[in-house]
Design an enzyme around this catalytic site. Structure first.
Site, PDB file in Angstrom:
ATOM      1  N   ARG A 113      44.903  57.864  53.027  1.00  0.00           N
ATOM      2  CA  ARG A 113      46.469  57.725  53.723  1.00  0.00           C
ATOM      3  C   ARG A 113      46.150  56.884  55.075  1.00  0.00           C
ATOM      4  NH1 ARG A 113      49.715  60.251  58.185  1.00  0.00           N
ATOM      5  NH2 ARG A 113      47.937  59.029  58.877  1.00  0.00           N
TER       6      ARG A 113
ATOM      7  N   LYS B  63      38.233  53.661  65.697  1.00  0.00           N
ATOM      8  CA  LYS B  63      38.427  54.704  66.677  1.00  0.00           C
ATOM      9  C   LYS B  63      37.571  55.049  67.420  1.00  0.00           C
ATOM     10  CE  LYS B  63      42.116  57.684  66.318  1.00  0.00           C
ATOM     11  NZ  LYS B  63      43.145  58.270  65.625  1.00  0.00           N
TER      12      LYS B  63
ATOM     13  N   ASP C  71      43.311  64.159  64.227  1.00  0.00           N
ATOM     14  CA  ASP C  71      44.057  63.260  65.275  1.00  0.00           C
ATOM     15  C   ASP C  71      45.364  63.135  64.880  1.00  0.00           C
ATOM     16  OD1 ASP C  71      43.875  62.094  68.040  1.00  0.00           O
ATOM     17  OD2 ASP C  71      44.043  60.249  66.686  1.00  0.00           O
ATOM     18  N   ASP C  72      45.657  62.741  63.477  1.00  0.00           N
ATOM     19  CA  ASP C  72      47.176  62.721  63.115  1.00  0.00           C
ATOM     20  C   ASP C  72      48.035  63.826  63.296  1.00  0.00           C
ATOM     21  OD1 ASP C  72      46.218  60.052  61.866  1.00  0.00           O
ATOM     22  OD2 ASP C  72      45.308  61.443  60.236  1.00  0.00           O
TER      23      ASP C  72
ATOM     24  N   TYR D 160      42.378  48.393  67.136  1.00  0.00           N
ATOM     25  CA  TYR D 160      42.821  49.270  66.600  1.00  0.00           C
ATOM     26  C   TYR D 160      44.354  48.860  65.924  1.00  0.00           C
ATOM     27  CZ  TYR D 160      42.906  54.003  64.764  1.00  0.00           C
ATOM     28  OH  TYR D 160      43.183  55.187  63.854  1.00  0.00           O
TER      29      TYR D 160
ATOM     30  N   ASN E 195      55.217  53.916  63.185  1.00  0.00           N
ATOM     31  CA  ASN E 195      54.287  52.702  63.475  1.00  0.00           C
ATOM     32  C   ASN E 195      54.331  51.776  62.001  1.00  0.00           C
ATOM     33  OD1 ASN E 195      53.373  53.239  66.087  1.00  0.00           O
ATOM     34  ND2 ASN E 195      51.912  54.753  65.382  1.00  0.00           N
TER      35      ASN E 195
ATOM     36  N   GLU F 230      40.347  62.017  59.957  1.00  0.00           N
ATOM     37  CA  GLU F 230      41.500  61.061  60.352  1.00  0.00           C
ATOM     38  C   GLU F 230      41.816  60.400  58.880  1.00  0.00           C
ATOM     39  OE1 GLU F 230      41.940  59.938  63.530  1.00  0.00           O
ATOM     40  OE2 GLU F 230      43.119  57.919  62.765  1.00  0.00           O
ATOM     41  N   ASP F 231      43.329  60.388  58.923  1.00  0.00           N
ATOM     42  CA  ASP F 231      43.940  59.514  58.058  1.00  0.00           C
ATOM     43  C   ASP F 231      43.641  60.153  56.327  1.00  0.00           C
ATOM     44  OD1 ASP F 231      45.094  57.865  59.702  1.00  0.00           O
ATOM     45  OD2 ASP F 231      44.255  56.147  59.154  1.00  0.00           O
TER      46      ASP F 231
HETATM   47  P1  NAD Z   1      54.237  61.634  56.131  1.00  0.00           P
HETATM   48  O1  NAD Z   1      54.622  60.783  54.942  1.00  0.00           O
HETATM   49  O2  NAD Z   1      53.514  62.712  56.121  1.00  0.00           O
HETATM   50  O3  NAD Z   1      55.829  62.198  56.539  1.00  0.00           O
HETATM   51  C1  NAD Z   1      57.292  61.310  56.572  1.00  0.00           C
HETATM   52  C2  NAD Z   1      58.207  62.310  56.661  1.00  0.00           C
HETATM   53  O4  NAD Z   1      59.412  61.506  56.758  1.00  0.00           O
HETATM   54  C3  NAD Z   1      58.491  63.002  55.356  1.00  0.00           C
HETATM   55  O5  NAD Z   1      58.793  64.593  55.751  1.00  0.00           O
HETATM   56  C4  NAD Z   1      59.677  62.410  54.640  1.00  0.00           C
HETATM   57  O6  NAD Z   1      60.423  63.353  53.852  1.00  0.00           O
HETATM   58  C5  NAD Z   1      60.311  62.008  55.877  1.00  0.00           C
HETATM   59  N1  NAD Z   1      61.354  60.984  55.802  1.00  0.00           N
HETATM   60  C6  NAD Z   1      61.186  59.677  55.215  1.00  0.00           C
HETATM   61  N2  NAD Z   1      62.378  59.137  55.236  1.00  0.00           N
HETATM   62  C7  NAD Z   1      63.093  59.545  55.716  1.00  0.00           C
HETATM   63  C8  NAD Z   1      64.447  59.510  56.179  1.00  0.00           C
HETATM   64  N3  NAD Z   1      65.313  58.290  55.623  1.00  0.00           N
HETATM   65  N4  NAD Z   1      65.207  60.497  56.575  1.00  0.00           N
HETATM   66  C9  NAD Z   1      64.672  61.591  56.817  1.00  0.00           C
HETATM   67  N5  NAD Z   1      63.403  61.957  56.592  1.00  0.00           N
HETATM   68  C10 NAD Z   1      62.634  60.896  56.186  1.00  0.00           C
HETATM   69  O7  NAD Z   1      53.838  60.681  57.446  1.00  0.00           O
HETATM   70  P2  NAD Z   1      53.297  61.156  58.857  1.00  0.00           P
HETATM   71  O8  NAD Z   1      51.806  61.229  58.672  1.00  0.00           O
HETATM   72  O9  NAD Z   1      54.087  62.339  59.352  1.00  0.00           O
HETATM   73  O10 NAD Z   1      53.673  59.984  59.721  1.00  0.00           O
HETATM   74  C11 NAD Z   1      54.979  59.667  59.964  1.00  0.00           C
HETATM   75  C12 NAD Z   1      54.977  58.642  61.062  1.00  0.00           C
HETATM   76  O11 NAD Z   1      54.722  58.692  62.224  1.00  0.00           O
HETATM   77  C13 NAD Z   1      54.386  57.105  60.634  1.00  0.00           C
HETATM   78  O12 NAD Z   1      55.116  55.967  60.591  1.00  0.00           O
HETATM   79  C14 NAD Z   1      53.361  57.150  61.770  1.00  0.00           C
HETATM   80  O13 NAD Z   1      52.974  55.782  62.149  1.00  0.00           O
HETATM   81  C15 NAD Z   1      53.758  57.928  62.856  1.00  0.00           C
HETATM   82  N6  NAD Z   1      52.881  58.226  63.682  1.00  0.00           N
HETATM   83  C16 NAD Z   1      53.078  58.201  64.923  1.00  0.00           C
HETATM   84  C17 NAD Z   1      51.946  58.421  65.892  1.00  0.00           C
HETATM   85  C18 NAD Z   1      51.946  58.422  67.190  1.00  0.00           C
HETATM   86  O14 NAD Z   1      53.047  57.399  67.853  1.00  0.00           O
HETATM   87  N7  NAD Z   1      51.413  58.563  68.121  1.00  0.00           N
HETATM   88  C19 NAD Z   1      50.948  59.288  65.482  1.00  0.00           C
HETATM   89  C20 NAD Z   1      50.858  59.701  64.100  1.00  0.00           C
HETATM   90  C21 NAD Z   1      51.858  59.187  63.283  1.00  0.00           C
END
Ligand code: NAD
Length: 538
Positions: free
Chosen positions: A148, A166, A260-261, A95, A399, A237-238
């Site tokens: 995505r 997954k 899941d996201d 993964y 990530n 997913e995604d």
């Molecule tokens: P997304 O693109 O939907 O959202 C990103 C957000 O960040 C947006 O609101 C954007 O405006 C904001 N942003 C970007 N740059 C910024 C900055 N410099 N300052 C302030 N805000 C800023 O993405 P998402 O699906 O919400 O995922 C975000 C991150 O979370 C990804 O990197 C993903 O890997 C991580 N994530 C981690 C886990 C986990 O650890 N379990 C699970 C899901 C997602």
């Protein structure tokens, strides 16, 4: 009636039956294998040593990925025994992060078809196609439209690597039988021209369909699954954030499904918060939480934190007021020019301001990064968190590691070792002023396998917020004192099957209490769950 019993090469070339050199002499005689295998009869553990030796010879993770999935195609039980016994080492290959590279390369490393594909050309005949699937008792479906994929954007049909990876974790992590798992690619085209121009690309070479045409295709899939595989759980997913929310809100109370996201991430983070608060000794209901990033991950967390705070004694309005967001445009507040629909519920009456001013103003106890942008937790805001809190809780969840808001080392250094830290990708251990930290990873894989197992066991009509809350609580309860001493708020990954079992129990019990199930809770729930668990040992 099909009385065909496979023999000889048909056994060796069937991944479900094949044991390779582990076939006993008696089996070799009975199955017509004499002469088809070398003389030595080896145990599964010896085979695992050989596989590991071969795996370690590979010079890149993508080669290791190809090698492991080739093993799955040759000897399924060996693949899963290996994965269960070496989950810490192999999860990053099966993964994230390697699966991201595997998706980018999908059309180039393709060996054999795996999983189920739907395109807009299948409108009106998805049932017919699903009937082609050889297994009839599907319990767990992971579906993506590839728009995505992780942080990599629109990868079209290449995204199939995600449902495949997954589901292998559902099997390894919770014991859902491989034949009960169905990876699905909803190939609705791609807007990634580079992909479409690739002569090896395997997906539909057209722009993505959207609007009603897209929604009708998804709807036909969901309703047909409910009919053809009535015991199946569907995991979305995604998907692109607006579609992810739209589909979740459309089906969450109509079908047994989750995203899941959004929801899996939320549960794993909520569990981390529960555990972190045992270290900071703060009551949950008094916490203020600031999110940097307001996308699907962050708002998904907030959407579960609201019922969690409500169950701790707040009303919904009070709960929402504990949760604050900053996105690319600054603090999410009511009178801002642009607000995403999923942020509206968290846009407070408040002046807009930048990140640092928001920390000074809101005085959060918990800071959660989900921006996808590296280094957005700089030294000044983290030091400010340490001025406000004796044990600041800081989660840098983006990530892969190269996108994380800050590193564990920075979090400990900038807070004089007082931070309670977790990351989205694995973090290295940190030595700081005589203290040893082994921070935990808020990995969704702690939640979704056990959640899936629990839902499959109880056959819930749909998956409630309370079931996610129960999963988060059950995960938090499995963190040992030793881990807490090292600043780790999650259990070790090598305990995943045990962890998933406890989560499955909690999730199923909650569904039974909420009367979301066709039957009442059986006295022997734990035995019922154990009966479902796949054991690949031979
Ligand atoms: P997304 O693109 O939907 O959202 C990103 C957000 O960040 C947006 O609101 C954007 O405006 C904001 N942003 C970007 N740059 C910024 C900055 N410099 N300052 C302030 N805000 C800023 O993405 P998402 O699906 O919400 O995922 C975000 C991150 O979370 C990804 O990197 C993903 O890997 C991580 N994530 C981690 C886990 C986990 O650890 N379990 C699970 C899901 C997602």
């Amino acid at each position: 009636m099909n009385n065909y019993t496979p023999r000889g090469f048909d056994v060796l070339h069937n991944p479900k039956l094949n044991k390779g050199t582990a076939f006993t002499q008696q089996e070799r005689d009975e199955l017509g294998l004499q002469g088809l295998l070398p003389a030595a009869i080896t145990s599964q553990q010896t085979q695992i040593s050989r596989v590991l030796d071969n795996l370690h010879r590979k010079t890149s993770d993508i080669e290791r990925y190809i090698f492991l999935f080739s093993l799955q195609g040759r000897n399924e039980r060996l693949f899963y025994r290996l994965l269960i016994d070496h989950i810490d080492e192999l999860m990053p290959i099966i993964y994230t992060p390697t699966v991201g590279e595997a998706c980018q390369e999908f059309a180039h490393i393709f060996r054999e078809p795996r999983g189920f594909y739907i395109t807009p050309n299948d409108r009106g005949r998805i049932r017919e196609s699903l009937n082609n699937w050889p297994e009839k008792d599907i319990r767990m479906i992971v579906i993506t439209d590839g728009q995505r994929i992780l942080g990599l954007g629109d990868l079209g049909a290449n995204g199939m690597g995600i449902p495949i990876g997954k589901l292998s974790l559902y099997t390894a992590g919770a014991g859902i039988a491989p034949e009960q798992c169905l990876p699905v690619m909803l190939d609705v085209g791609s807007n990634n021209q580079q992909l479409i121009n690739d002569p090896l690309y395997l997906g539909l070479k057209q722009p993505r369909i959207s609007g009603d045409e897209y929604l009708q295709l998804v709807d036909e899939f969901v309703t047909t699954v409910q009919d053809v595989f009535p015991k199946a759980v569907i995991q979305f997913e995604d998907f692109l954030t607006p579609n992810a929310y739209l589909l979740l809100n459309t089906y969450r109370n109509k079908a047994c499904c989750f995203n899941d996201d959004i929801q899996g991430t939320a549960a794993v983070v909520l569990s981390g918060i529960y555990t972190a608060l045992t270290l900071s000794k703060q009551p949950f209901k008094d916490c203020r939480i600031l999110f940097l990033g307001a996308g699907s991950a962050a708002t998904g967390m907030a959407d579960l934190l609201v019922p969690a705070l409500c169950s701790a004694g707040l009303n919904e309005d009070e709960a929402r007021k504990r949760l604050w967001f900053i996105d690319r445009h600054g603090l999410v507040v009511k009178d801002r020019d642009y607000l995403d629909p999923h942020n509206l519920a968290y846009a407070h009456e408040h002046p807009t301001m930048d990140f640092l001013s928001a920390i000074d103003d809101i005085k959060p106890n918990i800071l959660i990064g989900a921006t996808g942008v590296q280094g957005t937790f700089t030294e000044t805001p983290i030091r400010r968190m340490a001025e406000i809190n004796s044990r600041p809780i800081i989660f840098a969840l983006s990530n892969p590691t190269s996108h994380a808001e800050c590193t564990a080392k920075q979090a400990y250094e900038w807070t004089d070792g007082r931070a309670i830290f977790a990351s989205g990708s694995p973090s290295s251990a940190v030595h700081y002023r005589g203290q040893f930290f082994k921070p935990g990873q808020g990995n969704n894989a702690y939640i979704f396998p056990g959640l899936g197992l629990g839902v499959i066991t109880c056959q819930a009509r749909y998956i409630s917020d309370e079931m996610f809350l129960a999963a988060a609580q059950a995960l938090s309860e499995q963190v040992s004192h030793k881990q807490l001493e090292q600043g780790n708020i999650y259990p070790p990954l090598n305990q995943l099957r045990k962890v998933s079992f406890k989560i499955a129990m909690a999730v199923a019990q909650t569904a039974y209490q909420q009367k979301l199930t066709p039957e009442a809770c059986p006295d022997n729930l734990s035995a019922r769950i154990k009966e479902l668990i796949y054991d690949p040992t031979y």
